[in-house]
Design an enzyme around this catalytic site. Structure first.
Site, PDB file in Angstrom:
ATOM      1  N   GLY A 215      -6.433   3.305  -4.425  1.00 26.87           N
ATOM      2  CA  GLY A 215      -7.495   2.619  -3.404  1.00 26.87           C
ATOM      3  C   GLY A 215      -6.881   1.149  -3.153  1.00 26.87           C
ATOM      4  O   GLY A 215      -5.584   0.884  -2.838  1.00 26.87           O
ATOM      5  N   SER A 216      -7.890   0.105  -3.398  1.00 26.74           N
ATOM      6  CA  SER A 216      -7.560  -1.157  -2.896  1.00 26.74           C
ATOM      7  C   SER A 216      -6.474  -1.815  -3.786  1.00 26.74           C
ATOM      8  O   SER A 216      -5.687  -2.885  -3.484  1.00 26.74           O
ATOM      9  CB  SER A 216      -8.748  -2.267  -2.898  1.00 26.74           C
ATOM     10  OG  SER A 216      -9.729  -1.734  -2.085  1.00 26.74           O
TER      11      SER A 216
END
Length: 490
Positions: A215-216
């Site tokens: 993810g981020s």
């Protein structure tokens, strides 16, 4: 008469030669196959006739041996077994060995030639010295902080010392007691079956053997690629990324969980985790430059060992442009182990250089004599030193005034990046919460620790800042323990 004596002597000599040839055949040419024959109990009896050497954490053994009085005499025991299982593994008389118990089995069992004071003495004598000891790099305070922070939830923590590569904590949750597998009999077989049948997979080492969409948290890698390649020359300049952002060649709109991402700068995108900006930047960097960068961080490396094997983290080598956009924010097929993401954070903290991660500090004989010792060595130059300095500043801002505020520690400099990774069919699964970070005592010459935390069973709203709520407090507890250890040692 003499003729008959001579014939008898020749016959006896031939019989003696036949005996010697047969003994040589059995003891030299067939010894290996006979040793490996499952019906040969003598190998197992010899293996467990003496206590096994110990695995040490913080100078204290976390393993032991107990005399059972049975044919397989000594059985393995573990102190704080579930907490240290991702480090030690198990040594079972029924199911073999895993992790350090496997990688250092020769030392621990006394069969490694390193333990012999004379070359080939073990082969000649057919004996073995007492099992040696394996001293790990793990810090007890950090291991406990990580283990208690996860609190039995599915997830993992990996922490490394950026300047050396020493692994300071390695936790996988839920865990298991390796002592339940040590012996033989129905009880051990039932424990094995129960652990392997559990849908919570307690024997899976999530810290080094499980990969997740990062993810981020992966946006730090994309930012490094953008700065190193010159696609971004000013982190505070507008990026030109629209909000909403339509994935190239599709009609799919990429959402943001934060406001203010329209045409936002790279600095703002890291601080508030803007998907649109980072996807747009990843496309501008291009697949070739992204692949060059991820390789330098250690993605797609199938040879990494600590000394146990580490599952390779993945970044696809062939993608369409829309897939590249998603991969640039840690989605699509991009996956990483927690150890890999700790290495990402360590690269930023250590001026762009990643040191090779290792779990074994040194190996000794039973009397304490050192026979082997690991030392820090270079793994990869993940990014330019100037790029690392800029990313340090952006990660600090994310903790001081952004999504990572829950990781802030008074009196210390902390850099971090949150992440929430979508997964499952149609992204219907509960998102994984990530937090990667590093911490440094103010006034110290270098950071004390880099940490990666992933929580599978997080309770939060499905947004980009959720890693700050579920994973950041665990990372903070581990960093606080690391800083406390650093202050006591310095």
């Amino acid at each position: 008469m003499i003729r008959y004596i001579r014939r008898a002597a020749v016959l006896c000599l031939l019989l003696l030669v036949a005996l010697l040839v047969n003994a040589a055949r059995v003891q030299i040419f067939e010894a290996t196959s006979l040793d490996k024959n499952p019906a040969n109990r003598r190998v197992a009896i010899a293996r467990y006739h003496a206590p096994r050497g110990d695995i040490l954490v913080g100078g204290q053994p976390v393993t032991g041996s107990k005399d059972t009085g049975q044919q397989l005499r000594y059985e393995r025991t573990y102190a704080d077994g579930p907490m240290y299982a991702p480090v030690t593994g198990y040594a079972s008389q029924t199911y073999g060995t895993s992790l350090i118990e496997n990688a250092e089995d020769g030392v621990l069992s006394g069969t490694d030639t390193l333990l012999s004071r004379l070359p080939f003495w073990n082969d000649v004598s057919r004996g073995r010295p007492p099992g040696g000891n394996v001293l790990t790099t793990i810090k007890p305070s950090m291991q406990r902080a990580a283990y208690e922070g996860l609190g039995g939830r599915r997830g993992a923590v990996a922490a490394v010392e950026p300047s050396t590569g020493r692994i300071l904590a390695l936790v996988s949750s839920p865990s298991y007691d390796p002592g339940a597998l040590s012996g033989t009999g129905a009880q051990v077989k039932n424990a094995w079956a129960r652990l392997n049948a559990s849908d919570r997979q307690p024997m899976l080492n999530r810290a080094i053997r499980q990969t997740y969409p990062p993810g981020s948290a992966f946006k730090i890698v994309t930012a490094a690629a953008a700065l190193d390649s010159g696609v971004v020359t000013d982190v505070d300049a507008p990026s030109g990324a629209p909000d909403p952002y339509v994935l190239p060649g599709t009609s799919t709109t990429l959402p943001n969980a934060s406001d203010g991402c329209d045409d936002a700068s790279l600095a703002y995108a890291i601080q508030w985790s803007c998907n649109t900006v980072m996807a747009h930047i990843g496309v501008k960097v291009g697949l070739a430059s992204m692949l060059d960068t991820v390789d330098r961080f250690g993605f797609n490396d199938r040879r990494l060992r600590i000394p146990s094997g580490v599952a390779p983290s993945n970044f696809d080598r062939n993608m369409t442009v829309d897939q590249l956009a998603l991969s640039s924010i840690g989605q699509f097929d991009t996956t990483a182990t927690p150890l890999q993401m700790a290495m990402v954070s360590a690269a930023v903290a250590n001026g762009g250089e990643i040191r090779y991660p290792y779990l074994v500090e040194k190996v000794t004989r039973s009397n304490g004599d050192i026979v082997a010792q690991n030392s820090p060595r270079r793994y990869r130059q993940a990014m330019k030193p100037g790029t690392a300095q800029q990313l340090q500043r952006l990660m600090i801002k994310a903790v001081e005034e952004g999504t990572g505020e829950n990781a802030a520690i008074e009196g210390a400099t902390v850099g971090g990046k949150t992440g929430t990774a979508q997964h499952g069919l149609g992204n219907a699964g509960t998102p994984y919460a990530w937090f990667i970070s590093w911490a440094q005592v103010r006034g110290a010459s270098r950071p004390a620790v880099a940490v990666a935390v992933v929580v599978e069973e997080a309770s939060f709203e499905r947004d980009e800042i959720s890693g700050g709520g579920s994973a950041a407090p665990i990372a903070r507890a581990v960093m606080e323990a690391a800083l406390g250890d650093w202050l006591r040692e310095h």
